[in-house]
Design a protein around this motif. Structure first.
Motif, PDB file in Angstrom:
ATOM      1  N   GLU A  72       0.850  -1.180   0.000  1.00  0.00           N
ATOM      2  CA  GLU A  72       0.000   0.000   0.000  1.00  0.00           C
ATOM      3  C   GLU A  72       0.885   1.229   0.000  1.00  0.00           C
ATOM      4  O   GLU A  72       1.887   1.289   0.730  1.00  0.00           O
ATOM      5  CB  GLU A  72      -0.896  -0.023   1.241  1.00  0.00           C
ATOM      6  CG  GLU A  72      -1.882   1.124   1.321  1.00  0.00           C
ATOM      7  CD  GLU A  72      -2.780   0.990   2.540  1.00  0.00           C
ATOM      8  OE1 GLU A  72      -3.852   0.368   2.439  1.00  0.00           O
ATOM      9  OE2 GLU A  72      -2.387   1.507   3.617  1.00  0.00           O
ATOM     10  N   VAL A  73       0.533   2.223  -0.820  1.00  0.00           N
ATOM     11  CA  VAL A  73       1.262   3.478  -0.865  1.00  0.00           C
ATOM     12  C   VAL A  73       0.329   4.599  -0.426  1.00  0.00           C
ATOM     13  O   VAL A  73      -0.826   4.673  -0.872  1.00  0.00           O
ATOM     14  CB  VAL A  73       1.849   3.752  -2.274  1.00  0.00           C
ATOM     15  CG1 VAL A  73       0.781   3.722  -3.355  1.00  0.00           C
ATOM     16  CG2 VAL A  73       2.619   5.071  -2.296  1.00  0.00           C
ATOM     17  N   SER A 104       7.662  -2.705  -9.052  1.00  0.00           N
ATOM     18  CA  SER A 104       6.292  -2.566  -8.558  1.00  0.00           C
ATOM     19  C   SER A 104       5.333  -2.294  -9.701  1.00  0.00           C
ATOM     20  O   SER A 104       5.725  -1.849 -10.776  1.00  0.00           O
ATOM     21  CB  SER A 104       6.207  -1.421  -7.535  1.00  0.00           C
ATOM     22  OG  SER A 104       7.129  -1.604  -6.488  1.00  0.00           O
ATOM     23  N   HIS A 203       4.866   6.062   4.017  1.00  0.00           N
ATOM     24  CA  HIS A 203       4.723   6.158   2.558  1.00  0.00           C
ATOM     25  C   HIS A 203       4.347   4.809   1.932  1.00  0.00           C
ATOM     26  O   HIS A 203       3.339   4.708   1.242  1.00  0.00           O
ATOM     27  CB  HIS A 203       6.008   6.684   1.933  1.00  0.00           C
ATOM     28  CG  HIS A 203       5.927   6.872   0.453  1.00  0.00           C
ATOM     29  ND1 HIS A 203       4.852   7.458  -0.177  1.00  0.00           N
ATOM     30  CD2 HIS A 203       6.808   6.533  -0.549  1.00  0.00           C
ATOM     31  CE1 HIS A 203       5.051   7.488  -1.481  1.00  0.00           C
ATOM     32  NE2 HIS A 203       6.234   6.923  -1.736  1.00  0.00           N
ATOM     33  N   THR A 204       5.147   3.776   2.142  1.00  0.00           N
ATOM     34  CA  THR A 204       4.832   2.473   1.566  1.00  0.00           C
ATOM     35  C   THR A 204       5.002   1.372   2.616  1.00  0.00           C
ATOM     36  O   THR A 204       5.778   1.500   3.557  1.00  0.00           O
ATOM     37  CB  THR A 204       5.720   2.135   0.354  1.00  0.00           C
ATOM     38  OG1 THR A 204       7.094   2.136   0.771  1.00  0.00           O
ATOM     39  CG2 THR A 204       5.521   3.123  -0.774  1.00  0.00           C
TER      40      THR A 204
END
Length: 213
Positions: A72-73, A104, A203-204
């Motif tokens: 997830e970002v 990705s 962030h990720t």
């Protein structure tokens, strides 16, 4: 992602070993594509194949392999969160460093691939004092130098010491990452990033399963 891997009984070392062996049945014979005419040792992401792992890299041994899953970002400047798929490779050629690559792709709500997304590659260089130098180059024009250490035998934490970027790249001023092998043998990580005038923030993150090694 749904975890279908068998789980060990709590407190049972024998069970944990058995589960690890069962998990490896589908990955132990796989490796990176090889060029048979290479005059030097090829990279291997499988500890059973190719050159022996250098002693300097023993603290990173659990990472060697190819991992694939979803993440997830998020960020305060984008609508989100967004789902992405990712493959991470940790490989070596017998020398005292690991080659690293992450690729990705963005996913829609149904899990269908929308398009390719971020790419990064570089090297993890363990040192005699347990420090690990991580050099990463991104397809977006950003280059990062991280320093970190193992937190324990199955987790590693890093923070940027220097960030450089091209004139066309997005402003990035710092990043922090934590990688870990979780209880079921998968690889998970979280990253925080300071960029485009914003403070350090999540962030990720991703959860990946071993597909090679």
């Amino acid at each position: 992602m749904t975890n279908t891997s068998p789980q060990p009984e709590p407190g049972s070392g024998d069970a944990a070993v058995r589960v690890a062996a069962e998990r490896a049945e589908g990955t132990r014979a796989l490796n990176l594509p090889q060029f048979e005419d290479m005059p030097i040792p090829a990279d291997t992401a499988n500890l059973r194949l190719g050159p022996n792992l250098h002693d300097a890299c023993l603290a990173l041994l659990p990472l060697v392999g190819v991992w694939r899953g979803e993440g997830e970002v998020v960020y305060s400047t984008i609508d989100g969160p967004h789902r992405f798929g990712q493959q991470i490779t940790f490989a070596h050629d017998g020398r005292p460093f690991l080659f690293y690559e992450a690729r990705s792709w963005l996913l829609d709500e149904a899990g269908k691939v929308i398009r390719p997304a971020a790419r990064e590659s570089g090297f993890w260089r363990p040192q005699a004092d347990d420090t690990i130098e991580v050099l990463l180059a991104h397809n977006t024009g950003v280059m990062e130098l991280y320093y970190g250490t193992p937190r324990n035998q199955t987790s590693w934490e890093f923070a940027t010491d220097a960030v450089a970027r091209t004139s066309t790249a997005k402003e990035v001023t710092g990043s922090q990452r934590l990688y870990g092998i979780v209880n079921n043998g998968d690889l998970a990580y979280v990253e925080e990033r300071a960029m485009v005038g914003q403070p350090m923030q999540p962030h990720t993150s991703a959860h990946l399963k071993r597909v090679v090694g």
